[in-house]
Design an enzyme around this catalytic site. Structure first.
Site, PDB file in Angstrom:
ATOM      1  N   GLU A  64     -52.055 -20.259   9.825  1.00 44.88           N
ATOM      2  CA  GLU A  64     -51.150 -21.328  10.251  1.00 44.88           C
ATOM      3  C   GLU A  64     -51.734 -22.698   9.944  1.00 44.88           C
ATOM      4  O   GLU A  64     -51.009 -23.628   9.589  1.00 44.88           O
ATOM      5  CB  GLU A  64     -50.806 -21.224  11.739  1.00 44.88           C
ATOM      6  N   GLY A  84     -45.331 -25.622  12.980  1.00 45.01           N
ATOM      7  CA  GLY A  84     -45.106 -24.187  12.907  1.00 45.01           C
ATOM      8  C   GLY A  84     -43.876 -23.771  13.692  1.00 45.01           C
ATOM      9  O   GLY A  84     -43.665 -24.189  14.828  1.00 45.01           O
ATOM     10  N   HIS A  91     -52.342  -7.337   9.338  1.00 51.78           N
ATOM     11  CA  HIS A  91     -53.791  -7.213   9.205  1.00 51.78           C
ATOM     12  C   HIS A  91     -54.084  -5.955   8.394  1.00 51.78           C
ATOM     13  O   HIS A  91     -53.693  -4.854   8.767  1.00 51.78           O
ATOM     14  CB  HIS A  91     -54.444  -7.172  10.583  1.00 51.78           C
ATOM     15  N   ARG A  93     -57.374  -5.254   6.495  1.00 49.12           N
ATOM     16  CA  ARG A  93     -58.745  -4.767   6.403  1.00 49.12           C
ATOM     17  C   ARG A  93     -59.621  -5.524   7.396  1.00 49.12           C
ATOM     18  O   ARG A  93     -59.507  -6.738   7.506  1.00 49.12           O
ATOM     19  CB  ARG A  93     -59.256  -4.991   4.983  1.00 49.12           C
ATOM     20  N   ARG A 112     -35.334 -29.048   5.661  1.00 49.44           N
ATOM     21  CA  ARG A 112     -35.614 -28.842   7.086  1.00 49.44           C
ATOM     22  C   ARG A 112     -36.643 -27.751   7.374  1.00 49.44           C
ATOM     23  O   ARG A 112     -37.213 -27.707   8.459  1.00 49.44           O
ATOM     24  CB  ARG A 112     -34.319 -28.530   7.822  1.00 49.44           C
TER      25      ARG A 112
END
Length: 145
Positions: A64, A84, A91, A93, A112
């Protein structure tokens, strides 16, 4: 052709981090290209979970962060801000040590909203996490800035 609306100077980007989670987790901007931004962070006592591997939430913080920084570098920062809105992480590894890096590339740069693909990898180039970040482009005034 570059997607950036600001000068992409790594030193200048770093000056905006004091007192933030980026400083706390030692997230650094490592590379910039015409359509990507790469950042990294250590896998250490600040970023691991109790099993001794990189915490998934820490991976999301890196994703993020690099995506939001990139998004903000694509807009008029005098009047707008990108924040955000939604993030998804897969996930892939586990990582026990070293640094992980995340490279953000745009999938959509709208008026936007922006959508970013952020690929995280370990020091050996193995994919560790795949994220998609959506940012909302809003007025700075609406944030009280």
């Amino acid at each position: 052709m570059s997607i950036w609306t600001v000068e992409m100077d790594i030193g200048r980007l770093h000056r905006g981090f004091p007192g933030t989670v980026l400083e706390h987790l030692d997230i650094t901007i490592d590379a910039v290209g015409d359509d990507f931004l790469t950042a990294s962070m250590p896998v250490d006592h600040r970023t691991i979970q109790r099993m001794g591997i990189l915490h998934g939430g820490a991976s999301v913080v890196l994703a993020e962060s690099v995506g939001s920084i990139a998004s903000n570098c694509c807009i008029d920062q005098a009047t707008l801000a990108a924040v955000g809105l939604q993030i998804n992480a897969n996930h892939i590894r586990p990582v026990r040590s070293g640094r992980v890096s995340g490279t953000a590339r745009p999938l959509h740069l709208g008026f936007r909203t922006h959508v970013w693909r952020i690929a995280l990898q370990d020091e050996n180039g193995r994919r560790t996490c795949e994220c998609t970040l959506t940012t909302s482009v809003i007025t700075r005034k609406s944030l009280g800035l």
